[in-house]
Design a protein around this motif. Structure first.
Motif, PDB file in Angstrom:
ATOM      1  N   ALA A   1      56.418   9.672  72.939  1.00 27.56           N
ATOM      2  CA  ALA A   1      55.883   8.861  71.847  1.00 27.56           C
ATOM      3  C   ALA A   1      57.030   8.014  71.294  1.00 27.56           C
ATOM      4  O   ALA A   1      57.902   8.539  70.608  1.00 27.56           O
ATOM      5  N   PRO A   2      57.069   6.720  71.624  1.00 25.33           N
ATOM      6  CA  PRO A   2      58.141   5.868  71.095  1.00 25.33           C
ATOM      7  C   PRO A   2      58.098   5.841  69.570  1.00 25.33           C
ATOM      8  O   PRO A   2      57.022   5.909  68.971  1.00 25.33           O
ATOM      9  N   TYR A   3      59.246   5.723  68.943  1.00 22.37           N
ATOM     10  CA  TYR A   3      59.293   5.730  67.484  1.00 22.37           C
ATOM     11  C   TYR A   3      58.493   4.577  66.875  1.00 22.37           C
ATOM     12  O   TYR A   3      57.963   4.708  65.776  1.00 22.37           O
ATOM     13  N   ASP A   4      58.394   3.452  67.598  1.00 26.35           N
ATOM     14  CA  ASP A   4      57.630   2.333  67.042  1.00 26.35           C
ATOM     15  C   ASP A   4      56.123   2.549  67.168  1.00 26.35           C
ATOM     16  O   ASP A   4      55.340   1.729  66.708  1.00 26.35           O
ATOM     17  N   ASP A   5      55.706   3.669  67.814  1.00 25.93           N
ATOM     18  CA  ASP A   5      54.282   3.989  67.927  1.00 25.93           C
ATOM     19  C   ASP A   5      53.965   5.307  67.209  1.00 25.93           C
ATOM     20  O   ASP A   5      52.957   5.949  67.487  1.00 25.93           O
ATOM     21  N   VAL A   6      54.844   5.696  66.290  1.00 20.67           N
ATOM     22  CA  VAL A   6      54.675   6.917  65.496  1.00 20.67           C
ATOM     23  C   VAL A   6      54.185   6.535  64.113  1.00 20.67           C
ATOM     24  O   VAL A   6      54.649   5.555  63.528  1.00 20.67           O
ATOM     25  N   SER A   7      53.239   7.321  63.584  1.00 22.45           N
ATOM     26  CA  SER A   7      52.719   7.005  62.248  1.00 22.45           C
ATOM     27  C   SER A   7      52.775   8.176  61.275  1.00 22.45           C
ATOM     28  O   SER A   7      52.209   8.094  60.186  1.00 22.45           O
ATOM     29  N   GLY A   8      53.463   9.259  61.648  1.00 21.33           N
ATOM     30  CA  GLY A   8      53.584  10.362  60.700  1.00 21.33           C
ATOM     31  C   GLY A   8      54.392  11.508  61.263  1.00 21.33           C
ATOM     32  O   GLY A   8      54.599  11.629  62.477  1.00 21.33           O
ATOM     33  N   ARG A   9      54.875  12.403  60.355  1.00 21.81           N
ATOM     34  CA  ARG A   9      55.659  13.554  60.764  1.00 21.81           C
ATOM     35  C   ARG A   9      55.386  14.722  59.814  1.00 21.81           C
ATOM     36  O   ARG A   9      55.251  14.531  58.596  1.00 21.81           O
ATOM     37  N   ARG A  10      55.254  15.902  60.382  1.00 18.45           N
ATOM     38  CA  ARG A  10      55.110  17.121  59.591  1.00 18.45           C
ATOM     39  C   ARG A  10      55.958  18.216  60.219  1.00 18.45           C
ATOM     40  O   ARG A  10      56.130  18.245  61.447  1.00 18.45           O
ATOM     41  N   SER A  11      56.451  19.099  59.372  1.00 18.10           N
ATOM     42  CA  SER A  11      57.174  20.251  59.890  1.00 18.10           C
ATOM     43  C   SER A  11      56.171  21.275  60.410  1.00 18.10           C
ATOM     44  O   SER A  11      54.963  21.175  60.167  1.00 18.10           O
ATOM     45  N   ALA A  12      56.672  22.294  61.124  1.00 18.44           N
ATOM     46  CA  ALA A  12      55.784  23.332  61.647  1.00 18.44           C
ATOM     47  C   ALA A  12      55.081  24.055  60.511  1.00 18.44           C
ATOM     48  O   ALA A  12      53.899  24.397  60.613  1.00 18.44           O
ATOM     49  N   ASP A  13      55.802  24.322  59.408  1.00 15.06           N
ATOM     50  CA  ASP A  13      55.197  25.004  58.263  1.00 15.06           C
ATOM     51  C   ASP A  13      54.104  24.151  57.631  1.00 15.06           C
ATOM     52  O   ASP A  13      53.044  24.657  57.248  1.00 15.06           O
ATOM     53  N   GLU A  14      54.344  22.845  57.516  1.00 16.48           N
ATOM     54  CA  GLU A  14      53.346  21.953  56.925  1.00 16.48           C
ATOM     55  C   GLU A  14      52.098  21.847  57.796  1.00 16.48           C
ATOM     56  O   GLU A  14      50.990  21.637  57.307  1.00 16.48           O
ATOM     57  N   MET A  15      52.267  22.015  59.096  1.00 13.54           N
ATOM     58  CA  MET A  15      51.146  21.883  60.011  1.00 13.54           C
ATOM     59  C   MET A  15      50.350  23.177  60.150  1.00 13.54           C
ATOM     60  O   MET A  15      49.193  23.160  60.601  1.00 13.54           O
ATOM     61  N   GLN A  16      50.914  24.315  59.721  1.00 17.30           N
ATOM     62  CA  GLN A  16      50.281  25.606  59.939  1.00 17.30           C
ATOM     63  C   GLN A  16      48.854  25.708  59.398  1.00 17.30           C
ATOM     64  O   GLN A  16      47.944  26.146  60.118  1.00 17.30           O
ATOM     65  N   PRO A  17      48.584  25.295  58.133  1.00 10.57           N
ATOM     66  CA  PRO A  17      47.191  25.410  57.642  1.00 10.57           C
ATOM     67  C   PRO A  17      46.195  24.620  58.475  1.00 10.57           C
ATOM     68  O   PRO A  17      45.097  25.101  58.780  1.00 10.57           O
ATOM     69  N   ALA A  18      46.558  23.404  58.865  1.00 11.86           N
ATOM     70  CA  ALA A  18      45.656  22.592  59.670  1.00 11.86           C
ATOM     71  C   ALA A  18      45.448  23.193  61.038  1.00 11.86           C
ATOM     72  O   ALA A  18      44.330  23.146  61.591  1.00 11.86           O
ATOM     73  N   ALA A  19      46.492  23.762  61.627  1.00 14.50           N
ATOM     74  CA  ALA A  19      46.383  24.390  62.940  1.00 14.50           C
ATOM     75  C   ALA A  19      45.459  25.603  62.880  1.00 14.50           C
ATOM     76  O   ALA A  19      44.654  25.839  63.792  1.00 14.50           O
ATOM     77  N   GLN A  20      45.561  26.369  61.813  1.00 18.21           N
ATOM     78  CA  GLN A  20      44.688  27.525  61.661  1.00 18.21           C
ATOM     79  C   GLN A  20      43.240  27.104  61.494  1.00 18.21           C
ATOM     80  O   GLN A  20      42.326  27.724  62.034  1.00 18.21           O
ATOM     81  N   ALA A  21      43.024  26.020  60.738  1.00 13.31           N
ATOM     82  CA  ALA A  21      41.663  25.528  60.526  1.00 13.31           C
ATOM     83  C   ALA A  21      41.056  25.055  61.844  1.00 13.31           C
ATOM     84  O   ALA A  21      39.877  25.268  62.117  1.00 13.31           O
ATOM     85  N   GLN A  22      41.864  24.405  62.693  1.00 14.59           N
ATOM     86  CA  GLN A  22      41.350  23.932  63.985  1.00 14.59           C
ATOM     87  C   GLN A  22      41.022  25.116  64.890  1.00 14.59           C
ATOM     88  O   GLN A  22      40.005  25.097  65.594  1.00 14.59           O
ATOM     89  N   ALA A  23      41.862  26.162  64.850  1.00 14.64           N
ATOM     90  CA  ALA A  23      41.630  27.342  65.693  1.00 14.64           C
ATOM     91  C   ALA A  23      40.358  28.059  65.268  1.00 14.64           C
ATOM     92  O   ALA A  23      39.624  28.612  66.100  1.00 14.64           O
ATOM     93  N   ALA A  24      40.077  28.028  63.953  1.00 16.68           N
ATOM     94  CA  ALA A  24      38.880  28.694  63.443  1.00 16.68           C
ATOM     95  C   ALA A  24      37.630  27.929  63.861  1.00 16.68           C
ATOM     96  O   ALA A  24      36.578  28.487  64.045  1.00 16.68           O
TER      97      ALA A  24
END
Length: 337
Positions: A314-337
């Motif tokens: 993913a080239p940096y000029d085609d990136v639109s956001g960043r999250r740490s692993a901890d910040e992504m954890q709730p969303a990842a759990q919601a997707q798994a559910a």
């Protein structure tokens, strides 16, 4: 009358002094003049002379113009050639001119689209009016005195409907071109495109500076004293400064310029609407699980790999956001559910 071939970066390549029937048109329409004259000259009613398309803001390839001049002389036409590659407009002037031309094209195409739409509607109405005579299914009676008129009506109805469809297609064509012209500046100044453009321009500038120092670049060397290098250095410097200002303006409006300093392995990067776990941080991109893993998903982790370890970048000029692993954890759990 003497035919004058002139070239400057400011005006491009022009041929003035020709007259109808003198034989110059046939020569100017040839595509046999080498590297830069692969397309024929065109006549401009506005300029009142012949011009070479896309020759403005570029250096002339003088041998091609010399060949053209010799062809005209061989045809018995007195011809002169003047090349001044140093006479140029600034990049800001050229860009402003391009934007104004795009606006003029948008207005012109809008008029074409409106005219075609009106013609399409008029043709449809004409066809519809004729068809009303057959509204109750009255067939054409062979041998009856009404047959010739009925056949003519059917032919007129068919012709009108075909014209309506054709004009409708033309209206859509010009509407699409109007949209493209109207969006010229927006597309031209898109931050992602601009960042990619800046990478290319900076690489070109580094090559010019190497040639000026007598070093090899891009696989070959050039004469350090070539005046074209000085002109090209000025052009690239101006253009880079222009696009850097475009990025600064975008940042002032909230655009984020991402770099390798913003990421570490294990973070998540938002790339084209999907969050991917970062596998590796590179100078110009981050390595992520293969993008095919993202089909139907909003989050893709390393453990979700279904393509035998294949990866994408993913080239940096085609990136639109960043999250740490901890910040992504709730969303990842919601997707798994």
């Amino acid at each position: 009358m003497t035919i004058e071939i002139t070239h400057t970066r400011r005006e491009g390549t022009l041929v003035d002094g020709t007259s109808r029937g003198d034989g110059s048109a046939e020569i100017l329409k040839l595509r046999e003049y080498g590297r830069t004259l692969r397309q024929p000259f065109r006549w401009s009613r506005t300029l009142g002379c012949w011009y070479l398309p896309h020759s403005r803001d570029h250096a002339a390839y003088t041998p091609s113009l010399e060949l053209l001049a010799q062809r005209l002389r061989d045809a018995g036409l007195d011809t002169t050639l003047t090349v001044d590659n140093a006479d140029r407009r600034t990049f800001a002037e050229a860009e402003q001119d391009r934007e104004e031309r795009a606006e003029a094209r948008a207005d012109r195409f809008a008029g074409y689209a409106d005219n075609a739409a009106r013609h399409s509607e008029a043709a449809w109405k004409a066809s519809h009016e004729i068809s009303e005579r057959f509204a109750f299914g009255q067939p054409i009676i062979r041998g009856h005195h009404s047959e010739p008129r009925a056949l003519r009506d059917r032919a007129r109805m068919d012709t009108s409907m075909r014209k309506s469809i054709s004009e409708g297609d033309r209206a859509q064509h010009w509407a699409d071109r109007e949209k493209a012209a109207a969006n010229y500046e927006q597309l031209r100044t898109n931050p992602g495109r601009t960042l990619r453009r800046l990478d290319t321009l900076r690489a070109d500038l580094r090559a010019v500076e190497k040639w000026q120092r007598g070093e090899s670049a891009k696989g070959h060397s050039r004469n350090p004293d070539d005046p074209e290098l000085t002109i090209r250095h000025e052009e690239l410097t101006e253009e880079i400064a222009h696009w850097e200002q475009v990025i600064k303006d975008a940042e002032a409006k909230g655009f984020k310029v991402w770099t390798r300093a913003d990421f570490k392995r294990g973070d998540f990067v938002l790339h084209r609407g999907t969050w991917y776990e970062v596998l590796r941080v590179n100078p110009k991109s981050v390595t992520i699980p293969h993008i095919s893993n993202g089909t139907g998903k909003s989050i893709v982790r390393t453990a979700d790999d279904g393509y035998d370890g294949w990866t994408s970048t993913a080239p940096y000029d085609d990136v639109s956001g960043r999250r740490s692993a901890d910040e992504m954890q709730p969303a990842a759990q919601a997707q798994a559910a």
